[in-house]
Design a protein around this motif. Structure first.
Motif, PDB file in Angstrom:
ATOM      1  N   GLY B 119       0.809  -1.208   0.000  1.00 31.20           N
ATOM      2  CA  GLY B 119       0.000   0.000   0.000  1.00 31.20           C
ATOM      3  C   GLY B 119       0.841   1.257   0.000  1.00 31.20           C
ATOM      4  N   TYR B 121       0.512   3.526   2.419  1.00 31.67           N
ATOM      5  CA  TYR B 121       0.338   4.138   3.736  1.00 31.67           C
ATOM      6  C   TYR B 121       1.653   4.094   4.488  1.00 31.67           C
ATOM      7  N   THR B 122       2.532   4.978   4.100  1.00 28.08           N
ATOM      8  CA  THR B 122       3.835   5.027   4.746  1.00 28.08           C
ATOM      9  C   THR B 122       3.692   5.740   6.085  1.00 28.08           C
ATOM     10  N   GLU B 123       4.808   5.759   6.782  1.00 25.40           N
ATOM     11  CA  GLU B 123       4.778   6.367   8.110  1.00 25.40           C
ATOM     12  C   GLU B 123       4.368   7.831   8.039  1.00 25.40           C
ATOM     13  N   LEU B 126       0.729   8.054   7.748  1.00 28.25           N
ATOM     14  CA  LEU B 126       0.081   7.629   8.976  1.00 28.25           C
ATOM     15  C   LEU B 126       0.230   8.635  10.109  1.00 28.25           C
TER      16      LEU B 126
END
Lengths: 100, 172, 619
Positions: B119, B121-123, B126
């Motif tokens: 996905g 949704y890296t750090e 997030l």
């Protein structure tokens, strides 16, 4: 450096403890608590996978999981109360009407 | 490094208190141990960059579920039962098989390998954890969300019905 | 989509009558009548289109019904001029008979059930007619069989009716076995069930002649059963146990004609197959025609006489189709539907009045029942084929087809049949309506709901033959897609003359035999006692079937099968398995402890074991 494996091993430990609890305790309440442990173990691994795979799906799934767990506890405890009123016991091994 | 230290602290407390849940004599003690475990899990969620989950964990589990357990324990007055009666006669077998399960799980873990992240949704993304989850929950997962909320409603109504009916019949 | 309405309206009506309106008899009957009339009006536009354009382009609609690998069956409808002819017969004659039945069945128990069955029959029959593929034909073929079974066994408390229903069903089953084998052969040869595709393949010569011959004869087996041809003709006379409207609709006008219709549908097969196939069909038809006419001579039940004449008419049609004369066959089918329905309904009216089936207990009814009498006589003249009634034209076409084909035996059989038909039809008319008074009680004319259909049908029985009038262009023959014969039929004065002469001879002999003051009952019997006995026993077919086939199958094969069943299946397989299951079950009963946690333990250890096994084999 924390890796996925750390979290998964933690998840496995909690899962196994939960399974053991379901099998060895006679008190239904504690059996239900053990079920919650199993749920949490699953949630940890889902969240960990979500984090390390950089996907949000696992996290959303944990939200659903928690909701379902709450529903399960509500119904489970209601059944427990109903059973206790009728049978005056909360010991699982005494509720064995379904045997041969 | 600090993260790792924290992880071990949380993990050890969680495991110890989980064992306490399963082994303690009194259901009250078990419930309290369960609270500790669940809080550790919430902390683990924070380590996984998911403060939203941690909050939900605390609200729902510690705030609602365990309180429900405690209510049940007190309502039914299940306090003093002897340790011997607390354990099933298959305890030894149960422990053996759950240890076997753990070994098998570990073995499979050692065989598995993580593929590349899928996905986006890296750090960094997030960082706004709650917002991100909220968006996904109300767009992509709106139907499961509705279904789950309906399930929750049905479960609560069902719980009330279960408890009420018995009362009417038995007069307890 | 109106084509599907043709199927949906009757079946829905039938279901509604069974489940909702059963208690309200009149409402049920009106519903049923309305349904069939609605179907008739749906058919009308197609009739107009066909009349405007004899070679109308077929309307085809289909949807996928079954799709598995290697087998793709489409259900659909196909309407060409042949279909239109059948549709009109079924819905028009059906409407009249429904109306008639309202009066005839008055006061019967199960009035609503009767109309539910009639509607169901209309549904099934229209299904056969509309089908564009063999599978659908087969399904609806069985459904008309069911409808026929239900209606023959309408008076199911009467053992003879129940037996007749079973007999019809079982005898048909033999023919249907051939039919489905034929369908398989066709699918094997062409890879399709659809008529259009099969025809295309066959006409292109992609199929070997002997395969086509085999397929044609196997499909003919189905027609032999349904159209009651020799040697499966035995069920049709017994089927007269059903109420008379049923005999008129199912066992004269429509269902038994389905076999002929099927043969007409697949006439291209006979055209391309070796000629022997068609010859076999023609001879079976000719034999049936002659034999049935002979058997009719010795009957005294008014319905059975007409039933045997139906057999012989069906034989005519089959003979004609076998000789390649699809047009004449279908033409006869149409006219026959009118005058035979008329005869049956007239007979029903008489039975209704006299409460008996025996023509020896009627006599001199004409003054009492003028409407029935006149229409019945018109129907009789049409049946015998007197110029210029409908039967004359259609019979003449068949006879000239036989004449032109050069099969003198068939032509002779046909002509002889016409002669005998003259005798026994005269016999019915004379014995039922004229001569001495032999009836009991006080018979009176039937209600208008019965006489009006009679009048309408008699109009058609008189004039329907003009559709095939030789001078007319285009006439009936040009409607029917035909392969062997070309163009409209040409009139053969020799054949027409001979058949007219023969019929008049028959009438004359019938007149001499069945009039006069002396008791005419046994004149024929007295003169030819042996022959009469053979005829009275219907050539001993039933005796043969009962005595030989049933005895052999029942007592021989049946006993062997019984032995096998009792010893191997029941004692060994069923009881043995049951015993073992019980033993194992007893042993395993200990595991059902009712203790939740035992189950959990089993489950977890099971998971561990399974994972270990999988790890061993797959990692």
């Amino acid at each position: 450096m924390l890796t996925l494996t750390h979290f998964l091993i933690l998840s496995c430990i909690l899962f196994s403890i939960g399974v053991a609890g379901v099998m060895i305790r006679r008190n239904i309440i504690i059996v239900l608590m053990s079920l919650e442990l199993i749920f949490n173990a699953a949630n940890i691994s889902l969240a960990a996978f979500a984090y390390y795979l950089e996907s949000i799906t696992g996290t959303v799934f944990v939200v659903f999981n928690i909701t379902v767990a709450a529903a399960e506890v509500a119904v489970g405890l209601a059944i427990l109360v109903a059973v206790y009123r009728r049978r005056k016991t909360v010991l699982v091994d005494q509720l064995d009407e379904m045997r041969y | 490094m600090i993260e790792q230290i924290f992880f071990y602290i949380f993990a050890i407390i969680a495991v110890v208190s989980a064992i306490a849940v399963v082994t303690s004599k009194s259901p009250i003690h078990s419930a309290i141990a369960l609270i500790i475990t669940l809080l550790q899990v919430a902390a683990i969620f924070i380590l996984l960059r998911s403060p939203f989950l941690a909050a939900v964990q605390v609200f729902v589990y510690v705030g609602a579920v365990v309180v429900l357990f405690l209510f049940a324990v007190m309502l039914l007055d299940l306090g003093g039962e002897k340790i011997k009666e607390q354990f099933h006669q298959q305890t030894v077998l149960g422990v053996i098989s759950s240890v076997g399960l753990f070994v098998v799980l570990l073995f499979m873990l050692s065989r598995g390998s993580l593929t590349a992240p899928t996905g986006g949704y890296t750090e960094a993304v997030l960082a706004k954890n709650t917002e991100v989850i909220g968006k996904v929950l109300f767009t992509k997962y709106i139907y499961p969300f509705e279904v789950v909320s309906l399930l929750l409603l049905v479960a609560l109504v069902g719980a009330v019905v279960l408890v009420l009916n018995q009362k009417g019949k038995d007069g307890v | 989509m109106d084509v599907w309405a043709l199927l949906i309206i009757p079946i829905v009506t039938s279901v509604v009558i069974v489940f909702i309106t059963r208690k309200w008899k009149n409402l049920s009957s009106y519903l049923s009548i309305a349904a069939v009339i609605a179907c008739f009006f749906i058919v009308l536009p197609y009739l107009i289109e066909a009349l405007g354009n004899p070679h109308m382009h077929g309307h085809e609609q289909a949807f996928t019904w079954l799709k598995v690998s290697g087998l793709h069956i489409k259900m659909g409808t196909f309407i060409d001029s042949l279909t239109v002819v059948m549709l009109c017969i079924v819905t028009f004659v059906g409407s009249l008979i429904h109306i008639y039945a309202r009066g005839y069945m008055e006061g019967e128990e199960g009035y609503s059930r009767f109309f539910a069955c009639l509607s169901f029959f209309i549904f099934a029959m229209l299904g056969i007619v509309l089908a564009n593929n063999l599978i659908m034909i087969f399904i609806f073929w069985e459904l008309v069989g069911l409808a026929s079974y239900l209606l023959i066994g309408y008076y199911y408390q009467k053992p003879s009716a129940a037996d007749a229903a079973k007999k019809a069903f079982l005898v048909n089953r033999i023919g249907d076995f051939g039919l489905i084998l034929g369908i398989f052969v066709i699918y094997y040869a062409t890879g399709s069930f659809n008529f259009g595709e099969i025809e295309h393949q066959v006409m292109a010569g992609h199929v070997e002649p002997w395969t086509m011959g085999l397929a044609a004869l196997l499909l003919f087996c189905g027609a032999v059963g349904k159209s009651a041809q020799f040697p499966l003709h035995v069920w049709l006379p017994d089927a007269m146990e059903g109420p008379t409207p049923v005999s008129a609709l199912i066992h004269a006008a429509t269902m038994v004609a389905a076999g002929v219709y099927l043969l007409a549908r697949i006439s291209f097969l006979f055209y391309m197959a070796p000629p022997e196939a068609g010859i076999v069909v023609a001879y079976v038809g000719g034999l049936t025609a002659l034999m049935a006419a002979l058997m009719a001579l010795a009957q005294s039940d008014i319905k059975k006489i007409i039933a045997y004449s139906t057999l012989s008419s069906l034989g005519y049609m089959v003979m004609s189709v076998g000789l390649g004369g699809t047009g004449p066959g279908m033409f006869y089918l149409m006219t026959h539907a009118f005058f035979k329905a008329l005869l049956f309904l007239g007979a029903g009216s008489v039975i209704h009045a006299c409460h008996t089936n025996s023509i020896w207990e009627m006599g001199k009814l004409y003054p009492k029942m003028k409407a029935t009498g006149v229409t019945f006589i018109l129907g009789s003249l049409a049946m015998m084929g007197v110029f210029p009634f409908a039967g004359f034209w259609s019979k003449d076409e068949i006879l000239s087809t036989a004449f032109d084909s050069g099969h003198w035996l068939l032509y002779g059989a046909g002509t002889l049949t016409a002669f005998i038909t003259g005798i026994f039809i005269t016999k019915i008319v004379l014995l039922a309506f004229f001569g001495k008074k032999r009836y009991h009680g006080n018979p009176h004319e039937s209600p208008p709901s019965m006489t009006i259909p009679l009048v309408v049908l008699s109009v058609f029985a008189v004039f329907a033959g003009l559709a095939g009038f030789p001078g007319l262009e285009p006439n009936f023959g040009s409607f029917i897609p035909s392969h062997g014969h070309h163009g409209p039929h040409h009139f053969n004065f020799l054949v027409a003359g001979i058949s007219t002469l023969v019929v008049f001879a028959g009438i004359l002999i019938g007149w001499k035999l069945y009039t006069g003051e002396a008791e005419p009952a046994h004149r024929l019997k007295a003169q030819y006692p042996c022959l009469y006995k053979v005829l009275e026993n219907k050539f001993y077919f039933d005796h043969f079937y009962d005595g030989v086939l049933v005895a052999v199958i029942y007592n021989g094969i049946g006993k062997i099968l019984n032995f096998i069943e009792v010893n191997i299946f029941i004692n060994f397989l069923i009881n043995g398995f049951a015993y073992n299951v019980r033993v194992v079950g007893r042993a395993l009963r200990g595991t059902i402890t009712g203790q939740l946690q035992h189950y959990a333990l089993f489950m977890v250890s099971g998971v561990v074991v399974l994972v270990l096994i999988f790890l061993q084999y797959f990692v």
